[in-house]
Design a protein around this motif. Structure first.
Motif, PDB file in Angstrom:
ATOM      1  N   GLY A 363       1.319  -1.293  -0.729  1.00  0.00           N
ATOM      2  CA  GLY A 363       0.509  -0.342  -0.091  1.00  0.00           C
ATOM      3  C   GLY A 363       0.743   1.190  -0.315  1.00  0.00           C
ATOM      4  O   GLY A 363      -0.045   2.252  -0.832  1.00  0.00           O
ATOM      5  N   PHE A 364       1.481   1.421   0.509  1.00  0.00           N
ATOM      6  CA  PHE A 364       2.571   2.339   0.620  1.00  0.00           C
ATOM      7  C   PHE A 364       3.778   2.387  -0.824  1.00  0.00           C
ATOM      8  O   PHE A 364       3.614   3.790  -1.155  1.00  0.00           O
ATOM      9  N   LEU A 365       3.883   1.847  -0.966  1.00  0.00           N
ATOM     10  CA  LEU A 365       4.775   1.985  -2.906  1.00  0.00           C
ATOM     11  C   LEU A 365       3.670   2.153  -3.708  1.00  0.00           C
ATOM     12  O   LEU A 365       4.223   3.331  -4.577  1.00  0.00           O
ATOM     13  N   ASP A 366       2.356   1.502  -3.573  1.00  0.00           N
ATOM     14  CA  ASP A 366       1.497   1.878  -4.345  1.00  0.00           C
ATOM     15  C   ASP A 366       0.983   3.548  -4.449  1.00  0.00           C
ATOM     16  O   ASP A 366       0.585   4.338  -5.555  1.00  0.00           O
ATOM     17  N   ALA A 367       1.003   4.129  -3.085  1.00  0.00           N
ATOM     18  CA  ALA A 367       0.809   5.456  -2.853  1.00  0.00           C
ATOM     19  C   ALA A 367       1.855   6.290  -3.594  1.00  0.00           C
ATOM     20  O   ALA A 367       1.672   7.207  -3.726  1.00  0.00           O
ATOM     21  N   LEU A 368       2.957   5.616  -3.133  1.00  0.00           N
ATOM     22  CA  LEU A 368       4.587   6.780  -4.503  1.00  0.00           C
ATOM     23  C   LEU A 368       4.640   6.373  -5.764  1.00  0.00           C
ATOM     24  O   LEU A 368       4.702   7.839  -6.507  1.00  0.00           O
ATOM     25  N   GLY A 369       3.766   5.724  -5.638  1.00  0.00           N
ATOM     26  CA  GLY A 369       4.293   4.696  -7.430  1.00  0.00           C
ATOM     27  C   GLY A 369       3.023   5.375  -8.768  1.00  0.00           C
ATOM     28  O   GLY A 369       2.283   5.708  -8.292  1.00  0.00           O
ATOM     29  N   ASP A 370       3.839   6.101  -9.913  1.00  0.00           N
ATOM     30  CA  ASP A 370       2.940   5.922 -10.929  1.00  0.00           C
ATOM     31  C   ASP A 370       3.636   4.572 -11.489  1.00  0.00           C
ATOM     32  O   ASP A 370       4.953   4.452 -11.974  1.00  0.00           O
ATOM     33  N   LYS A 371       3.025   4.174 -12.457  1.00  0.00           N
ATOM     34  CA  LYS A 371       2.829   3.334 -13.560  1.00  0.00           C
ATOM     35  C   LYS A 371       3.348   3.494 -14.795  1.00  0.00           C
ATOM     36  O   LYS A 371       2.540   4.739 -15.324  1.00  0.00           O
ATOM     37  N   VAL A 372       4.753   3.334 -15.411  1.00  0.00           N
ATOM     38  CA  VAL A 372       4.712   3.736 -16.776  1.00  0.00           C
ATOM     39  C   VAL A 372       5.409   3.080 -17.444  1.00  0.00           C
ATOM     40  O   VAL A 372       5.434   1.569 -17.282  1.00  0.00           O
ATOM     41  N   THR A 373       5.505   2.544 -19.375  1.00  0.00           N
ATOM     42  CA  THR A 373       5.805   2.315 -19.794  1.00  0.00           C
ATOM     43  C   THR A 373       6.670   2.648 -21.077  1.00  0.00           C
ATOM     44  O   THR A 373       6.311   3.982 -20.784  1.00  0.00           O
ATOM     45  N   GLY A 374       7.313   1.559 -21.572  1.00  0.00           N
ATOM     46  CA  GLY A 374       8.706   1.910 -23.003  1.00  0.00           C
ATOM     47  C   GLY A 374       8.713   0.883 -23.209  1.00  0.00           C
ATOM     48  O   GLY A 374       8.811   0.269 -23.244  1.00  0.00           O
ATOM     49  N   LYS A 375       9.980   1.481 -24.237  1.00  0.00           N
ATOM     50  CA  LYS A 375      10.990   0.794 -24.640  1.00  0.00           C
ATOM     51  C   LYS A 375      11.316  -0.285 -23.882  1.00  0.00           C
ATOM     52  O   LYS A 375      11.831  -1.704 -23.983  1.00  0.00           O
ATOM     53  N   PHE A 376      11.664  -0.393 -22.364  1.00  0.00           N
ATOM     54  CA  PHE A 376      12.509  -1.395 -21.663  1.00  0.00           C
ATOM     55  C   PHE A 376      11.006  -1.244 -20.963  1.00  0.00           C
ATOM     56  O   PHE A 376      11.754  -2.850 -20.683  1.00  0.00           O
ATOM     57  N   GLY A 377       9.387  -1.501 -21.520  1.00  0.00           N
ATOM     58  CA  GLY A 377       8.850  -2.217 -20.860  1.00  0.00           C
ATOM     59  C   GLY A 377       7.632  -1.671 -20.391  1.00  0.00           C
ATOM     60  O   GLY A 377       7.319  -0.449 -20.204  1.00  0.00           O
ATOM     61  N   SER A 378       8.125  -1.853 -18.313  1.00  0.00           N
ATOM     62  CA  SER A 378       6.723  -0.949 -17.753  1.00  0.00           C
ATOM     63  C   SER A 378       7.208  -1.329 -16.543  1.00  0.00           C
ATOM     64  O   SER A 378       8.796  -2.527 -16.817  1.00  0.00           O
ATOM     65  N   GLY A 379       7.443  -0.419 -15.305  1.00  0.00           N
ATOM     66  CA  GLY A 379       7.481  -0.521 -14.331  1.00  0.00           C
ATOM     67  C   GLY A 379       6.818   0.502 -13.851  1.00  0.00           C
ATOM     68  O   GLY A 379       5.711   1.035 -14.311  1.00  0.00           O
ATOM     69  N   THR A 380       7.610   1.063 -12.746  1.00  0.00           N
ATOM     70  CA  THR A 380       6.929   1.881 -11.654  1.00  0.00           C
ATOM     71  C   THR A 380       8.199   3.119 -10.811  1.00  0.00           C
ATOM     72  O   THR A 380       8.649   2.796 -10.756  1.00  0.00           O
ATOM     73  N   VAL A 381       7.144   4.525 -11.153  1.00  0.00           N
ATOM     74  CA  VAL A 381       8.484   5.222 -10.693  1.00  0.00           C
ATOM     75  C   VAL A 381       7.858   5.977  -9.560  1.00  0.00           C
ATOM     76  O   VAL A 381       6.792   5.911  -9.077  1.00  0.00           O
ATOM     77  N   PHE A 382       8.795   5.989  -8.376  1.00  0.00           N
ATOM     78  CA  PHE A 382       8.780   5.904  -7.095  1.00  0.00           C
ATOM     79  C   PHE A 382       9.304   7.997  -7.059  1.00  0.00           C
ATOM     80  O   PHE A 382      10.292   7.906  -7.215  1.00  0.00           O
ATOM     81  N   LYS A 383       8.101   8.564  -6.145  1.00  0.00           N
ATOM     82  CA  LYS A 383       7.996   9.602  -6.422  1.00  0.00           C
ATOM     83  C   LYS A 383       8.992  10.756  -4.476  1.00  0.00           C
ATOM     84  O   LYS A 383       8.168  10.319  -3.934  1.00  0.00           O
ATOM     85  N   THR A 384       9.922  11.943  -4.453  1.00  0.00           N
ATOM     86  CA  THR A 384       9.921  12.462  -3.749  1.00  0.00           C
ATOM     87  C   THR A 384       9.828  13.787  -3.806  1.00  0.00           C
ATOM     88  O   THR A 384      10.264  13.406  -5.502  1.00  0.00           O
ATOM     89  N   ARG A 385      10.051  14.681  -3.751  1.00  0.00           N
ATOM     90  CA  ARG A 385      10.792  16.433  -4.229  1.00  0.00           C
ATOM     91  C   ARG A 385      11.362  16.359  -4.850  1.00  0.00           C
ATOM     92  O   ARG A 385      11.909  17.068  -5.424  1.00  0.00           O
TER      93      ARG A 385
END
Length: 416
Positions: A363-385
């Protein structure tokens, strides 16, 4: 207000800082920004009685003034404010089962001072050369102090009435006693001077540095050094350092995000005195009845902490080990450099519901992450300021003080 010099690139300036930096560190090197240890920052705007009229100085000359500063005696009060945009409270409890609220049972600096990584704190500092330093974190009705006095290190938490004690190895000279001084993660800065040195060491041909007027900080006249990235894609907007006009000591340090808003990290003196502190400042005797823990006693707890780390998702623990061994590739340079880390076995985070990750952590990781896709495939970006990280589904990690788009571009380029 002193005239501003024109923007200039720092190349030779950084080598000047590195070459002339004093070996003696006169402030207790404690951690204040563990999450962003590779970056910078820190005290809300301090009261000013107007911008002083000071002689004109170039950015190069001001950097040399910082490097040449050899003040070893001071006392004062400074404030730290950190806003990484990351819900740090309860993070350990979310990721490590049973970890929330767990106490090591000692006033060890590396544990207690991590509280400075979020919120606003007031600290008192004192220093008398390389052998005597003291730092106190002031609470509403308590105080946590760390004292380094001639090879001995004491830490006292008045809230829990616990004491931590360590001794420097015998046969070391005074300058090396600092190796046993209280500190947090390796290389983490603590004071405006620490932050300034890291920022200037990181400057290069990707950086613009100017003298941006003057200010008064803690009753002292100061020049303001403004550092900005020339590259686009960095999450860092600027670094502003207020430098004492008389002795070159950084008095205030502010790191602002490119996205604007409140400073990510802001630190500065509210009071400062460069006179020699009284010897009694560094004297400490454990209060009667206080629990005293020797540093050697905590060594036995390392195995337990290592086991707790293994309770994290296996991939994260492996990645941590890789980073510690230098097992990563750096993409780009300057403010937009990105670390690429390959996970052993080519696995990303466990999928939700797989049983390999606690529900709280997911739940913690889902709240921080944005799902992204590209030539690399797919993944999640975790963000701070400040620091962002892309974890691909095949287990690669891309991390840096850069935007989400920059991370995706880096992953796409690596996939070619």
């Amino acid at each position: 207000m002193a005239p501003n010099d024109s923007a200039e690139t720092i190349g030779e300036a950084t080598s000047t800082v590195a070459g002339r930096r004093k070996a003696t560190r006169y402030i207790v090197p404690v951690a204040v920004a563990g999450v962003a240890a590779a970056t910078i920052g820190l005290v809300p705007a301090l009261a000013s009685s107007g911008d002083p009229d000071l002689p004109k100085i170039s950015a190069q000359e001001l950097i040399e003034k910082i490097a040449a500063s050899d003040e070893e005696q001071l006392s004062g009060t400074f404030k730290i404010s950190t806003d990484l945009g990351l819900p740090l409270d309860g993070l350990a409890g979310s990721l490590v089962p049973g970890g929330e609220g767990k106490d090591t049972g000692a006033a060890a600096p590396q544990d207690k001072l991590m509280e400075l990584t979020s919120g606003t704190h007031t600290l008192r500092v004192a220093a008398d050369g390389p052998e005597r330093q003291k730092l106190s974190v002031l609470g509403d009705a308590s105080e946590y102090s760390v004292i380094h006095n001639q090879g001995e290190v004491w830490a006292y938490d008045s809230a829990s009435d616990e004491v931590y004690h360590a001794e420097a190895p015998e046969g070391r000279d005074a300058g090396k006693h600092a190796e046993k001084a209280p500190k947090g993660p390796e290389g983490a800065p603590a004071t405006p001077k620490d932050f300034a040195e890291q920022a200037l060491a990181a400057a290069g041909d990707t950086t613009s540095v100017i003298v941006d007027g003057t200010a008064q900080v803690a009753g002292r006249d100061a020049y303001q050094l403004l550092i900005k990235p020339k590259q686009s894609g960095s999450t860092i907007g600027s670094v502003r350092i207020a430098v004492d006009a008389e002795n070159g000591v950084p008095l205030k340090f502010t790191l602002s995000a490119a996205s604007g808003g409140k400073a990510v990290v802001d630190a500065g003196f509210t009071k400062v005195d460069f006179a020699k502190p009284a010897a009694s400042t560094f004297a400490f005797t454990p209060p009667k009845g206080a629990k005293v823990t020797e540093a050697d006693e905590l060594e036995t707890g390392k195995d337990e902490r290592g086991a707790a780390q293994k309770a994290l998702p296996g991939q994260l623990a492996e990645l941590d080990g890789l980073a510690g061994e230098g097992g990563f590739n750096v993409i780009g340079k300057g403010w937009t450099s990105i670390a690429e880390i390959k996970s052993p076995g080519g696995k990303g985070l466990p999928e939700a519901g797989s049983g390999d990750m606690p529900a709280e952590a997911q739940g913690f990781l889902d709240a921080l992450g944005d799902k992204v896709t590209g030539k690399f495939g797919s993944g999640t970006v975790f963000k701070t300021r400040l620091v962002n990280a892309l974890l691909t589904d095949d287990g690669s990690v891309y991390v840096g003080a850069v935007t989400k788009d920059a991370l995706v571009r880096a992953a796409d380029a690596a996939a070619k």
